[in-house]
Scaffold this motif. Structure first.
Motif, PDB file in Angstrom:
ATOM      1  N   ALA B  27      19.886   6.571  -5.283  1.00 36.46           N
ATOM      2  CA  ALA B  27      19.661   6.206  -3.877  1.00 36.46           C
ATOM      3  C   ALA B  27      18.187   6.108  -3.538  1.00 36.46           C
ATOM      4  O   ALA B  27      17.709   5.079  -3.046  1.00 36.46           O
ATOM      5  N   PHE B 105      26.143   9.073   0.112  1.00 43.02           N
ATOM      6  CA  PHE B 105      26.377   8.938  -1.319  1.00 43.02           C
ATOM      7  C   PHE B 105      27.278  10.037  -1.868  1.00 43.02           C
ATOM      8  O   PHE B 105      27.686   9.965  -3.016  1.00 43.02           O
ATOM      9  N   VAL B 263      17.296   3.803   2.685  1.00 38.16           N
ATOM     10  CA  VAL B 263      18.346   4.510   1.968  1.00 38.16           C
ATOM     11  C   VAL B 263      19.692   4.182   2.597  1.00 38.16           C
ATOM     12  O   VAL B 263      20.688   3.985   1.894  1.00 38.16           O
ATOM     13  N   GLY B 267      22.958   2.678   1.095  1.00 34.79           N
ATOM     14  CA  GLY B 267      24.255   3.283   1.359  1.00 34.79           C
ATOM     15  C   GLY B 267      25.268   2.261   1.813  1.00 34.79           C
ATOM     16  O   GLY B 267      26.409   2.236   1.342  1.00 34.79           O
TER      17      GLY B 267
END
Ligand code: SF4
Ligand code: SF4
Lengths: 195, 357
Positions: B27, B105, B263, B267
């Protein structure tokens, strides 16, 4: 009373507009096309990587001034004040002087141009009877760290002079001392043949 | 050695290792690289070159060093707190968004299980409902930053963010109902395995995008709105409210907002891959029965990463294609169009399932 002229834009209504997707798809087609073309080989890129690449400058483009020279290396300028008179921004300052050697005409002891006041109109070039001042150096950007550096003196304005090629004692005579702080900061034009 | 292995194999330690691997190796790096890639790719879209000046001597790495330069710069920048700000909330706000983005995640499997070992931090029973809970937390970052900054622009940004989140949250859940109905579970592993079935013999994999095309568009729109990226970037609204809720931030805290955005972009991409593009399942791989297990796992990880990167790219492409919605248009689109559409999607899906059953 004057009638107001209003341009009316036709709004397109309907399902096709309301669901956005066709328009988004069309837009994506265009941006993706550019993306792929540039991802492999930068085919559409218009950027000029400035310090490494320079933009082509037309010979007629009015850049920083230069003072041309005669074959013997002496300045062509006869200090006639034509350019100083015509200059709309009054940024040229000339002081004429006589040379002890009578074969030398009147010459500028001081020839200053304040490049910060100059509007690059080119009138000085047109006014000069001796083709002594030109603006074809191709120096596109002048960026220095102090105002004072923009006061170009005669010796900064004159063409690069190589004493090995033109060894002329007369010339050396009236050389005003170059100010140290400017000589490094102000690059002379490259690749333009001496007058 | 055995002792060590035993410690490692305890569920808690294993989960920690998985968290570390998924976050630190998947990630975060992807999110960080995307901060540069967004600038590079947008440059390509607009026929520019993009950042390429940061260098060590002659080496620039086509702009790759800008990542290091940006990081260094934000570390050494002053961390300002505006006068009259609520210090504590102001200081912790950036990390709400980051934590929420990273938490996505937790439930995403990046490869199929080998025996008991799963490539997923945890396969919780409520599955996707966890995602809804977490993405709602996401808004706290924006709201806290907006209210604690003591700045009117930031406050406006925070208000817009919360209004937008609330309205898009509603049909985000509804848009996924179709997926739950088709695959009959909210568990992520169940949904992923459901997408490994095939229609017409072995012809078409039952991916979410084929079973729920409308749900795909709706859910994707909702997620894009949740990440507050163009065309739904009214909370940031560069042209009207400067930078919205994180206007007053500087240095590393500002970078935390930035990183959170990227991020959560990763995602979203991972979520879309998992729910609508078969997750880690490589289509038609079951036809090759003698495939060694390690190769299958590697292929699965590659497939998952590939689709995730493609979706990241697609979101960036979308941002540089679609003009921004005005804030009232954002709300109108959400409540008046997408919400009814997602209800229609649920009814149609239900009817189809009933007739087929
Ligand atoms: S270019 Fe125009 S403004 Fe500049 S020195 Fe010549 S006459 Fe004056
Ligand atoms: S540059 Fe030309 S116009 Fe100006 S003083 Fe010299 S000769 Fe006269």
């Amino acid at each position: 009373m004057m009638e107001l002229k209003v341009k009316r834009v036709e709004r397109v209504d309907g399902v096709k507009e309301a669901i956005f997707l066709p328009a988004i798809f069309n837009g994506l087609r265009l941006t993706v096309k550019h993306f792929w073309r540039n991802l492999f080989g930068a085919r559409d890129v218009v950027t000029i990587n400035y310090p490494e690449e320079k933009r082509h400058v037309s010979p007629r483009w009015r850049g920083r001034h230069r003072l041309t020279r005669l074959d013997n290396g002496f300045l062509s300028c006869v200090a006639c004040y034509m350019c100083e008179t015509v200059c709309p921004s009054k940024c040229i300052h000339i002081e004429a002087g006589e040379h002890p050697d009578l074969s030398v005409e009147k010459y500028p002891v001081v020839f200053d141009i304040d490049e910060l006041r100059c509007v690059f109109c080119g009138l000085c070039v047109e006014a000069c009877p001796k083709d002594a001042i030109r603006m074809d150096t191709g120096v596109v950007s002048m960026a220095y760290t102090s105002r004072q550096t923009f006061d170009f003196t005669r010796d900064l304005l004159r063409d690069n002079y190589d004493p090995k090629v033109h060894s002329n004692p007369k010339y050396e005579d009236q050389d005003l001392p170059k100010p140290d702080n400017q000589s490094e900061a102000l690059p002379h034009s490259q690749g333009i043949p001496a007058a | 050695m055995d002792f060590l292995l035993e410690i490692i194999m305890t569920p808690a330690v294993l989960a920690c290792i998985k968290i570390a691997v998924i976050i630190l190796l998947f990630a975060m790096p992807l999110g960080t690289v995307l901060t540069l890639m967004e600038r590079k790719w947008s440059a390509m879209i607009q026929d520019r070159v993009g950042p390429n000046r940061a260098n060590i001597g002659k080496f620039t790495g086509h702009g790759l060093l800008h990542l290091a330069a940006d990081g260094l710069k934000s570390i050494f920048k002053e961390d300002t707190i505006p006068k009259g700000a609520n210090g504590f909330l102001y200081l912790i706000a950036p990390f709400f968004g980051l934590i929420a983005a990273v938490a996505t995640f937790a439930i995403i499997p990046i490869a199929g299980p080998i025996g008991d070992f799963t490539f997923q931090v945890t396969d919780v029973n409520p599955g996707l409902l966890f995602i809804f809970a977490i993405t709602s937390l996401n808004v706290y970052g924006a709201v806290l930053a907006g209210t604690s900054s003591n700045s009117k622009f930031a406050l406006l940004g925070g208000t817009r963010a919360s209004a937008q989140m609330i309205s898009y949250e509603v049909f985000m859940g509804l848009a996924l109902m179709g997926i739950f109905m088709v695959y009959g579970t909210t568990r992520v592993s169940g949904i992923v395995n459901g997408q490994n079935e095939y229609w017409f013999g072995d012809l078409v994999p039952m991916w979410g995008i084929f079973t729920q095309p409308l749900g795909f568009i709706l859910f994707f729109t909702a997620l894009v709105a949740e990440t507050k990226r163009a065309p739904f970037d009214a909370p940031e609204g560069e042209s009207e409210i400067v930078a919205g809720y994180f206007l007053e931030y500087s240095g590393m805290r500002w970078s935390a907002f930035m990183l959170a955005e990227y991020v959560s972009l990763v995602g979203v991409a991972a979520l879309m891959t998992t729910l609508f593009f078969g997750g880690y399942h490589v289509p038609w791989l079951h036809l090759w029965e003698s495939a060694p297990q390690w190769l299958v796992t590697v292929l699965q990880i590659l497939k998952f990463t590939f689709f995730t990167v493609v979706f990241c790219w697609f979101q960036i492409q979308l941002r540089w294609t679609v003009p921004k919605f005005r804030f009232d248009q954002t709300m109108g689109l959400g409540w008046k169009k997408l919400l009814p559409l997602s209800l229609v999607n649920i009814i149609v899906t239900a009817l189809v399932i009933l007739t087929l059953a």
